[in-house]
Motif scaffolding. Structure first.
Motif, short mmCIF file in Angstrom:
data_model
loop_
_atom_site.label_atom_id
_atom_site.label_comp_id
_atom_site.label_asym_id
_atom_site.label_seq_id
_atom_site.Cartn_x
_atom_site.Cartn_y
_atom_site.Cartn_z
N VAL A 1 32.06 40.94 49.72
CA VAL A 1 32.63 40.06 50.74
C VAL A 1 34.11 39.88 50.41
O VAL A 1 34.50 39.87 49.23
CB VAL A 1 31.90 38.70 50.77
CG1 VAL A 1 32.01 37.98 49.43
CG2 VAL A 1 32.43 37.81 51.88
N GLY A 2 34.92 39.78 51.44
CA GLY A 2 36.34 39.64 51.16
C GLY A 2 37.14 39.17 52.36
O GLY A 2 36.61 38.96 53.46
N ALA A 3 38.42 39.00 52.13
CA ALA A 3 39.37 38.64 53.18
C ALA A 3 40.50 39.65 53.15
O ALA A 3 40.88 40.14 52.08
CB ALA A 3 39.91 37.23 52.96
N ALA A 4 41.03 39.98 54.33
CA ALA A 4 42.08 40.99 54.42
C ALA A 4 43.22 40.50 55.30
O ALA A 4 43.00 39.80 56.30
CB ALA A 4 41.51 42.29 54.98
N ASP A 5 44.44 40.87 54.94
CA ASP A 5 45.62 40.56 55.73
C ASP A 5 46.23 41.85 56.27
O ASP A 5 46.37 42.84 55.53
CB ASP A 5 46.68 39.83 54.89
CG ASP A 5 46.28 38.40 54.58
OD1 ASP A 5 45.63 37.77 55.44
OD2 ASP A 5 46.62 37.91 53.48
N SER A 6 46.58 41.83 57.55
CA SER A 6 47.28 42.97 58.14
C SER A 6 48.69 43.07 57.56
O SER A 6 49.38 42.06 57.45
CB SER A 6 47.34 42.81 59.66
OG SER A 6 48.26 43.71 60.22
N GLY B 1 43.71 46.67 47.43
CA GLY B 1 44.14 48.03 47.73
C GLY B 1 44.93 48.08 49.01
O GLY B 1 45.32 47.04 49.58
N TYR B 2 45.17 49.28 49.48
CA TYR B 2 45.90 49.49 50.73
C TYR B 2 45.07 50.44 51.58
O TYR B 2 44.80 51.57 51.18
CB TYR B 2 47.28 50.09 50.45
CG TYR B 2 48.23 50.00 51.63
CD1 TYR B 2 49.18 49.00 51.69
CD2 TYR B 2 48.16 50.92 52.68
CE1 TYR B 2 50.06 48.90 52.77
CE2 TYR B 2 49.04 50.82 53.77
CZ TYR B 2 49.97 49.82 53.80
OH TYR B 2 50.84 49.72 54.86
N TYR B 3 44.67 49.97 52.77
CA TYR B 3 43.76 50.73 53.63
C TYR B 3 44.37 50.88 55.03
O TYR B 3 45.01 49.96 55.54
CB TYR B 3 42.40 50.04 53.70
CG TYR B 3 41.75 49.96 52.35
CD1 TYR B 3 40.95 51.00 51.87
CD2 TYR B 3 41.97 48.86 51.52
CE1 TYR B 3 40.38 50.94 50.61
CE2 TYR B 3 41.40 48.80 50.26
CZ TYR B 3 40.61 49.84 49.81
OH TYR B 3 40.06 49.79 48.55
N MET B 4 44.14 52.05 55.62
CA MET B 4 44.74 52.38 56.92
C MET B 4 43.67 52.92 57.86
O MET B 4 42.69 53.52 57.42
CB MET B 4 45.84 53.43 56.74
CG MET B 4 47.03 52.93 55.92
SD MET B 4 47.94 54.26 55.07
CE MET B 4 46.89 54.52 53.63
N ASP C 1 47.00 50.99 65.79
CA ASP C 1 46.70 51.39 64.41
C ASP C 1 46.88 50.18 63.49
O ASP C 1 47.70 49.31 63.76
CB ASP C 1 47.58 52.55 63.97
CG ASP C 1 49.07 52.23 64.11
OD1 ASP C 1 49.46 51.71 65.17
OD2 ASP C 1 49.82 52.47 63.15
N LEU C 2 46.13 50.15 62.41
CA LEU C 2 46.09 48.97 61.55
C LEU C 2 46.12 49.36 60.08
O LEU C 2 45.35 50.23 59.65
CB LEU C 2 44.82 48.16 61.84
CG LEU C 2 44.48 47.00 60.90
CD1 LEU C 2 45.55 45.92 60.96
CD2 LEU C 2 43.10 46.42 61.25
N ASP C 3 47.02 48.75 59.31
CA ASP C 3 47.04 48.84 57.85
C ASP C 3 46.77 47.44 57.30
O ASP C 3 47.33 46.46 57.81
CB ASP C 3 48.39 49.31 57.33
CG ASP C 3 48.75 50.72 57.78
OD1 ASP C 3 47.94 51.34 58.50
OD2 ASP C 3 49.85 51.18 57.43
#
Length: 267
Positions: free
Chosen positions: A44-49, A227-230, A254-256
């Motif tokens: 489980v996690g949280a992500a920022d664009s 990490g860095y995800y695209m 598109d989203l990173d």
């Protein structure tokens, strides 16, 4: 005739016998499955664009919206990013890993990334009237696979790096545009309410990560990872926007992003 010293032979065999459990104990201490074994995880996690726009920022003549003389109502739209519209995302996932060797494992996973509907000012109508936009929830379901390299040691803390590729199925997104206290003339009022904006569709995804795991039992470990995800652009839907000559407004999608993920692994 060459004879092997029995004491030396006993010593060599003893070292070999001790080496096998030593490697096993090192893997156990790291919270990893032994080579050739599978482990499973929930995360489980949280992500920022960090990059990617929901729409561009063109200017256009909005006089048709209020049935005014052509050219009398300029509309200035501001480009808005995923961060502007959606803020943070939540991520849930399941994962299976195969321990190829002491340092190397392969993983396969199923994940969900989502965020609630976004409401914000997206431009200006006339001189100072706010143009507001409301965008429906963002949600995708993804399948991914990758490789993880573990820097194993005798400590309970084990750092690692990873790389992955995958595919995501992204839900369509609708958008509603309005000016407070103003009703657009027909058919634009209805057309610009929950208007098709993105069809969604299947997009390619990839990224790299790094983290550290901590053993909590013989078969279990908690990990923290970033990490860095695209991911590629969604398919846009111009069925409504083309009427206003705004077909290019949503040529983005598109989203990173950068997540902070907590994972529990067990074997």
């Amino acid at each position: 005739m060459c004879l092997i010293n029995p004491k030396k032979l006993f010593k060599m065999n003893s070292i070999k016998l001790l080496a096998v459990p030593s490697v096993f104990l090192a893997l156990t201490a790291s919270g990893l499955a032994a080579p050739g074994e599978w482990s499973f995880a929930v995360k489980v996690g949280a992500a920022d664009s960090v990059s990617g726009d929901v729409h561009r920022g063109p200017d256009f003549d909005g006089s048709v919206l209020l049935d005014l003389a052509p050219g009398s109502l300029p509309v200035d739209v501001d480009a808005k990013s995923f961060d502007d519209v959606y803020g943070s995302f939540t991520e849930l996932g399941l994962e299976a890993s195969y321990q190829q060797s002491e340092h190397l494992s392969y993983f396969f996973g199923l994940s969900q990334l989502r965020s609630g509907a976004g409401m914000l000012r997206v431009g200006t109508v006339g001189e100072d009237l706010p143009l507001n936009g409301r965008f429906s929830d963002y949600e995708d379901i993804g399948l991914h696979g990758g490789v993880r390299y573990h820097f194993t040691n005798e400590s309970s803390w084990q750092p690692f790096v990873s790389a992955q590729i995958g595919l995501k199925d992204v839900d369509g997104i609708t958008a509603s545009f309005s000016v407070p206290g103003v009703t657009f003339v027909a058919p634009y009022q209805a057309a610009l309410t929950d208007a098709a904006f993105y069809d969604g569709g299947t997009v390619f995804s990839y990224g790299v990560g790094l983290g550290v795991s901590y053993r909590v039992s013989d078969g279990g470990a908690f990990s923290v990872e970033t990490g860095y995800y695209m991911q590629g652009s969604m398919d846009d839907d111009d069925s409504v926007l083309d009427v206003l000559g705004l077909g290019a407004l949503n040529d983005e999608g598109d989203l990173d992003y950068m997540p902070i993920t907590l994972r529990y692994s067990f074997s």
